[in-house]
Design a protein around this motif. Structure first.
Motif, mmCIF file in Angstrom:
data_model
loop_
_atom_site.group_PDB
_atom_site.id
_atom_site.type_symbol
_atom_site.label_atom_id
_atom_site.label_comp_id
_atom_site.label_asym_id
_atom_site.label_seq_id
_atom_site.Cartn_x
_atom_site.Cartn_y
_atom_site.Cartn_z
ATOM 1 N N HIS A 147 49.492 -39.488 -52.724
ATOM 2 C CA HIS A 147 48.056 -39.411 -52.436
ATOM 3 C C HIS A 147 47.839 -38.535 -51.206
ATOM 4 N N THR A 168 50.899 -43.088 -49.829
ATOM 5 C CA THR A 168 52.199 -43.191 -50.497
ATOM 6 C C THR A 168 53.275 -43.332 -49.417
ATOM 7 N N HIS A 197 47.325 -46.649 -60.534
ATOM 8 C CA HIS A 197 46.990 -45.524 -59.638
ATOM 9 C C HIS A 197 45.673 -44.865 -60.030
ATOM 10 N N GLN A 198 45.255 -45.050 -61.278
ATOM 11 C CA GLN A 198 43.978 -44.467 -61.695
ATOM 12 C C GLN A 198 42.796 -45.179 -61.044
ATOM 13 N N TRP A 201 42.737 -45.898 -57.808
ATOM 14 C CA TRP A 201 42.732 -45.495 -56.385
ATOM 15 C C TRP A 201 41.295 -45.186 -55.976
ATOM 16 N N TYR A 240 41.028 -51.987 -55.968
ATOM 17 C CA TYR A 240 42.379 -51.401 -55.900
ATOM 18 C C TYR A 240 43.350 -52.273 -55.116
ATOM 19 N N ASP A 250 52.978 -47.864 -58.487
ATOM 20 C CA ASP A 250 51.708 -47.173 -58.246
ATOM 21 C C ASP A 250 50.604 -48.135 -57.847
ATOM 22 N N ASN A 267 52.079 -47.196 -53.605
ATOM 23 C CA ASN A 267 50.975 -46.233 -53.720
ATOM 24 C C ASN A 267 51.424 -44.893 -54.305
ATOM 25 N N THR A 322 51.348 -42.080 -57.256
ATOM 26 C CA THR A 322 50.260 -41.676 -58.144
ATOM 27 C C THR A 322 50.754 -40.596 -59.106
ATOM 28 N N ASN A 323 49.890 -40.222 -60.042
ATOM 29 C CA ASN A 323 50.156 -39.093 -60.938
ATOM 30 C C ASN A 323 51.368 -39.323 -61.831
#
Ligand SMILES: [Zn+2]
Length: 215
Positions: free
Chosen positions: A6, A54, A120-121, A123, A128, A154, A179, A181-182
């Motif tokens: 992130h 992250t 993570h979507q 965030w 969250y 995530d 944390n 992501t992606n």
């Protein structure tokens, strides 16, 4: 190379009782310096919690005698990693050994696991930090038994109080990366992870730039 981190800035979401990222501009090319001289450069000071964005948890996070983040051997932070996607139905619930066992041989072989819960979507959304899925104590102990040395996820934390998973993992020297992501951008179920902490002497964690490399 796929970025699994992130971005960090004063708007980075943090736990409600946790200090935000703070940035102070010391010098800027677009303004005279604080000292009144004519240096034209950009230079800044950042204040950041070690569990913000992250980041990696060192064993010292929960254990006073545990390994601190500057003592983590870097070879443990880079290498083949099993990606396990968790069914969204587990949201709000617990990740149990049954959700991991199909990948058991891959987890054993790589010694690292990243859990893609899809969380993570969320965030930046209101729930969250309090409604995320967690790794059960049993699942954490199962990963320890498989010889895992790093667990990435995530969500903002692998668990909630009383921190059964944190204690099971960090108590056995297993690193935790939170944390991420992606993770949807990773195609293979084994990829090379690199998540290297800053050498913050004697401290409990560090932001990391986590990346996935696919062959
Ligand atoms: Zn942490």
């Amino acid at each position: 190379m796929i970025d699994l981190s992130h971005p960090l800035d004063p708007d980075t979401p943090v736990y409600p009782d946790y200090p935000r990222v703070a940035v102070t501009i010391l010098d800027g090319t677009d303004r005279p310096s604080a000292k009144g001289n004519a240096r034209h450069l950009n230079s800044s000071h950042v204040s950041i919690g070690l569990h913000c964005g992250t980041h990696m948890d060192a064993p010292f996070h929960f254990f006073g005698e545990g390994q601190t983040i500057d003592r983590i051997p870097l070879e443990r932070c880079v290498g083949p990693t099993a990606l396990v996607r968790i069914d969204p139905d587990v949201h709000g619930g617990q990740i149990e050994p049954v959700h991991l066992s199909a990948a058991e041989s891959t987890i054993r072989r790589t010694g690292r696991i990243v859990l893609d819960t899809g969380w993570h979507q969320r965030w930046g959304q209101g729930d969250y930090f309090d409604s995320h899925p967690v790794l059960s104590g049993a699942a954490a102990r199962y990963l320890v038994e498989l010889g895992v040395g790093l667990v990435g996820i995530d969500t903002p934390s692998v668990d909630r109080p009383p921190f059964e998973a944190h204690l099971a993992l960090l108590g056995r020297g297993v690193l935790i990366v939170e944390n991420l992501t992606n993770l949807g951008a990773i195609a293979a179920d084994v990829f090379t992870l690199a998540a290297i902490p800053l050498a913050l002497r004697g401290r409990d964690g560090s932001p990391v730039r986590a990346v996935a490399m696919e062959r």
